[in-house]
Every structure is written in C-alpha cells, then in structure tokens.
Design a protein around this motif. Sequence first.
Motif, short mmCIF file in Angstrom:
data_model
loop_
_atom_site.label_atom_id
_atom_site.label_comp_id
_atom_site.label_asym_id
_atom_site.label_seq_id
_atom_site.Cartn_x
_atom_site.Cartn_y
_atom_site.Cartn_z
N GLY A 37 0.81 -1.21 0.00
CA GLY A 37 0.00 0.00 0.00
C GLY A 37 0.84 1.25 0.00
N GLY A 38 2.07 1.14 -0.52
CA GLY A 38 3.01 2.25 -0.46
C GLY A 38 3.21 2.97 -1.77
N ALA A 39 4.23 3.81 -1.79
CA ALA A 39 4.50 4.70 -2.91
C ALA A 39 5.66 4.18 -3.74
CB ALA A 39 4.82 6.10 -2.38
N THR A 40 5.53 4.25 -5.05
CA THR A 40 6.62 3.82 -5.93
C THR A 40 6.63 4.67 -7.19
OG1 THR A 40 7.69 1.90 -6.94
CG2 THR A 40 5.30 2.00 -7.12
N VAL A 41 7.82 4.85 -7.76
CA VAL A 41 8.02 5.64 -8.97
C VAL A 41 8.78 4.79 -9.98
CG1 VAL A 41 9.07 7.72 -9.97
CG2 VAL A 41 8.11 7.79 -7.65
N ALA A 42 8.27 4.72 -11.21
CA ALA A 42 8.96 4.04 -12.29
C ALA A 42 9.56 5.08 -13.23
CB ALA A 42 8.00 3.14 -13.06
N VAL A 43 10.87 4.98 -13.46
CA VAL A 43 11.57 5.90 -14.37
C VAL A 43 11.80 5.14 -15.67
CG1 VAL A 43 13.55 7.41 -14.69
CG2 VAL A 43 12.68 6.97 -12.38
N LEU A 44 11.13 5.56 -16.74
CA LEU A 44 11.18 4.82 -18.00
C LEU A 44 12.19 5.42 -18.98
CD1 LEU A 44 7.38 4.12 -18.68
CD2 LEU A 44 8.99 2.87 -17.24
N ALA A 45 12.62 4.59 -19.93
CA ALA A 45 13.55 5.02 -20.98
C ALA A 45 12.80 5.23 -22.28
CB ALA A 45 14.66 3.99 -21.16
N CYS A 46 11.52 5.54 -22.19
CA CYS A 46 10.67 5.77 -23.36
C CYS A 46 9.57 6.73 -22.96
CB CYS A 46 10.08 4.44 -23.85
SG CYS A 46 9.12 3.56 -22.58
N SER B 73 0.72 0.63 -15.44
CA SER B 73 -0.56 1.33 -15.31
C SER B 73 -0.96 1.44 -13.84
CB SER B 73 -1.65 0.60 -16.10
OG SER B 73 -1.38 0.64 -17.48
N ARG B 74 -0.70 0.36 -13.09
CA ARG B 74 -1.02 0.39 -11.65
C ARG B 74 -0.12 1.38 -10.92
NH1 ARG B 74 -0.34 -4.48 -7.27
NH2 ARG B 74 -1.29 -3.39 -5.51
N ILE B 75 1.15 1.44 -11.32
CA ILE B 75 2.06 2.42 -10.71
C ILE B 75 1.55 3.83 -10.97
CG2 ILE B 75 4.39 3.38 -10.77
CD1 ILE B 75 5.39 0.54 -11.49
N ALA B 76 1.09 4.09 -12.21
CA ALA B 76 0.59 5.42 -12.54
C ALA B 76 -0.65 5.78 -11.72
CB ALA B 76 0.27 5.50 -14.03
N GLU B 77 -1.45 4.77 -11.36
CA GLU B 77 -2.66 5.03 -10.56
C GLU B 77 -2.32 5.27 -9.09
OE1 GLU B 77 -5.02 1.59 -11.19
OE2 GLU B 77 -5.45 2.07 -13.30
N GLN B 78 -1.35 4.51 -8.57
CA GLN B 78 -1.03 4.59 -7.14
C GLN B 78 0.22 5.43 -6.88
OE1 GLN B 78 -1.51 0.87 -5.08
NE2 GLN B 78 0.04 1.36 -3.53
N GLY B 79 1.04 5.66 -7.91
CA GLY B 79 2.30 6.38 -7.73
C GLY B 79 2.59 7.29 -8.90
N LEU B 80 3.81 7.18 -9.42
CA LEU B 80 4.24 8.04 -10.53
C LEU B 80 5.04 7.25 -11.56
CD1 LEU B 80 5.57 11.17 -8.56
CD2 LEU B 80 3.57 11.13 -10.07
N VAL B 81 4.83 7.59 -12.82
CA VAL B 81 5.65 7.08 -13.92
C VAL B 81 6.27 8.30 -14.60
CG1 VAL B 81 5.67 5.81 -16.10
CG2 VAL B 81 4.15 5.09 -14.25
N ILE B 82 7.59 8.34 -14.69
CA ILE B 82 8.26 9.53 -15.22
C ILE B 82 9.28 9.13 -16.28
CG2 ILE B 82 7.97 10.70 -13.00
CD1 ILE B 82 10.99 10.40 -12.56
N GLY B 83 9.66 10.09 -17.12
CA GLY B 83 10.68 9.85 -18.13
C GLY B 83 11.04 11.15 -18.82
#
Length: 386
Positions: free
Chosen positions: A174-183, A198-208
């Motif tokens: 139930g925590g926070a996570t960030v995915a750093v993408l190369a695209c 998609s789940r990370i984007a809903e509960q956290g952040l997806v960045i690039g």
Amino acid sequence: MSVDGEPGGELLARVLLTRVIEPGDEAGGRWVRELGVAEVVRRLGEGGAPLPGASGKRWAGMVARAQAARPRRDLEAARDAGVRFVSPGDAEWPGQLDDLGDARPLGLWVRGRPSLRMWALRSVAVVGARACTEYGAHMAATLAAGLAEQGWVVVSGGAYGVDGAAHRGALGAGGATVAVLACGVDRPYPRGHTRLISRIAEQGLVIGELPPGDHPTPSRFILRNRVIAALTRGTVVVEAAHRSGSLVTARAAQRLGRHTMGVPGPATSGLSAGVHELLRGEAVLVTDVADVVELVGDIGELAPDRRGLVLPRDLLEPATRQVLAALPGRGAARPDEIARSAQTAQDDAIARLYELRALGYVERHGDGWKLTRQAVMSVRDGHGPG
C-alpha cells in the motif's frame, strides 16, 4: 521555429528540445545553460553553423528533428494521456536533479497525481538484474515493502526482474513507488509490464525524459539510470552481474555523493558478482530495511526537518489540506477511512499522505496513518496544521 515571446515559449522550447537532444547529452545541456532554450531553438531553426561540440553530420540531424518537432501536439497528446511536463524551476521540479549539471534532464514527463518533488524527498532506488533469481526477487520485494511501510518512496526502472519485484513489493504494502522509463511514459515498456506500469501510474508516478510515443534504445536505458541515481537519497543493488546497467546506477549514485548499497548473494552466483564488486569498494552491505534506513535517513540536506514546527498548512494545496484534516486528532486511521472523510479516492489520499509525510505532518503506523507528535503539538500551540 522561434518560440521566444510566445505564450508558454519557454515550455514549448523545452518540449521541442526533448525531440532533438538525447537524454544526458552534456553538449546540449551546456548550450541550454549558456544560451537559453529559446536561443538554442532559434539556432536550430536557422540551421546555420553547428553549435560548439556538434559535428556537421550530427548538427544536420538535430536540425532535421527540430523542424519535424511539434511541441504543441506533444503537449496535447500528453494531456490526453494524463501526463504533464515538469521543467527545471517549476514548483514540482526535484532540485536534486540539478546535481547532474549539464547532463540534467531538459524536463520530465510525469504521469500520476502526486508531487514528484515531495515524493523525491524521501526516496530510495532499488535496482538489479532483469534475469534475477527467486532470491533476488524476494529480497527486492521484501526491501521495497519494508521501505514503503516506513514511509519511503521506492524508485526503480519498471523492467523485468528486480525492478518489477521492487515495484510490486511497494504496491503490495500500500506504499508509494516511482517508475523511471527510458521511453515515452504513455507507452509502457516492457510490454509485459503494461498492467504493472498502469497500476504504478494510478497509485504512484511514472516519469521519463522522452516525449509521448518515443521508443527505448539501449543507450537510453543506460542514460535513464542517472536520473534514478540523482532523484533518490541512495541506491540499493539487488543482484547484478559484472556488466549490468544496475552498476551504472550505483556508480552514478557514488559520483553524486548518494549512498550506494548492495545486497550480498552466494559467492558462487554470477548474478551477485557485480554486487560483490561494489561491496569491495565504497558500497555498504545491507541485508534488511533497517540497514537501508540507517544510512539514507541521515542525509541532512534532503531530509525534512523533524525538529521544530511543521510548515503552515496554508502552503498546502486545498486537496492536501483536506486529507490532512481527515486524520483523527488521536490515533491512526486507515487510508480508506481517510479517503472517505476527505471525500476523495483512496489512491489520491495515499499519494497526498506521502506528500504530508515528506513535510513532517504525518507518519505511517502499521496499516494506518496518524499525525506526527510535532503536528499535534503545533496544532495545540496554534502554529501549524490545525
């Protein structure tokens, strides 16, 4: 092609340059620093003599990409996908990325509700081998879940193996996570992680760093790792062979003065050979969450001040104040209870709770959240969030 003087000209210029200058290009970063983004765009539009550090062939390619770029279209596509563009100097920009100097990103495309700057204040990278063992996946997930339970944001690269295990561990807690993408952040990669991202984007952040629709390349994966290293307070490597992109992240963290940690594996495992090499150098051996927190929790510059009064609640966004007001004066409340009281979605409440955690207002307590002692005291004294 000049965007100087147009409404949002600085933003449009930076968005355009994300189509032209590759991530981590220090020559391009130097041009931006010395000339400004609008002037670099103007020079590209004129197509004259190359700027210093660019060969004729390379400059011609950049000019062609600049002429084909459509920054307004990119911003529209991003908005349609729920993505925003965050530039250096923006309120949401994480200042620690400035440590990259001329290799600093031109900007970041961000998908998800939370504030990237706030989340980065208490973040740890967990990275490692794609073809990890069951031991590696277990250690990554366990560390990530433990970090999340203690109010830390887990950052990784969204890849198979250790990265995916770390993200799932944090989400499962139930925590926070960030995915750093190369695209482009609107195009999840690898495809097999579409649901996870998609789940990370809903509960956290997806960045690039790359604009919508852009694809990954081997060099972009390597250069993406410097963002993971710079964004976080420390990097934990869980399984890595001698030649591994995870070691690139760890060495970037070392150069930037961040903590570098390694989880040991069997002496006979080739997948732990790179970690053991790090541990023979300046990396610190860690085996559990307590080891990690003992190191990263001592960084003073990026750590929120836990002594003294918290920031006045008037500085918070209205929706964040509403979540803060939903916490009970005594004891803890579960995220679903806080969300109902704040009249918002549970994912949104969790995101804002982590922002409040970074500012010193709240802390995680088991499965729930409660006001910090400093927050309660400041309310009684009439100074802080009350």
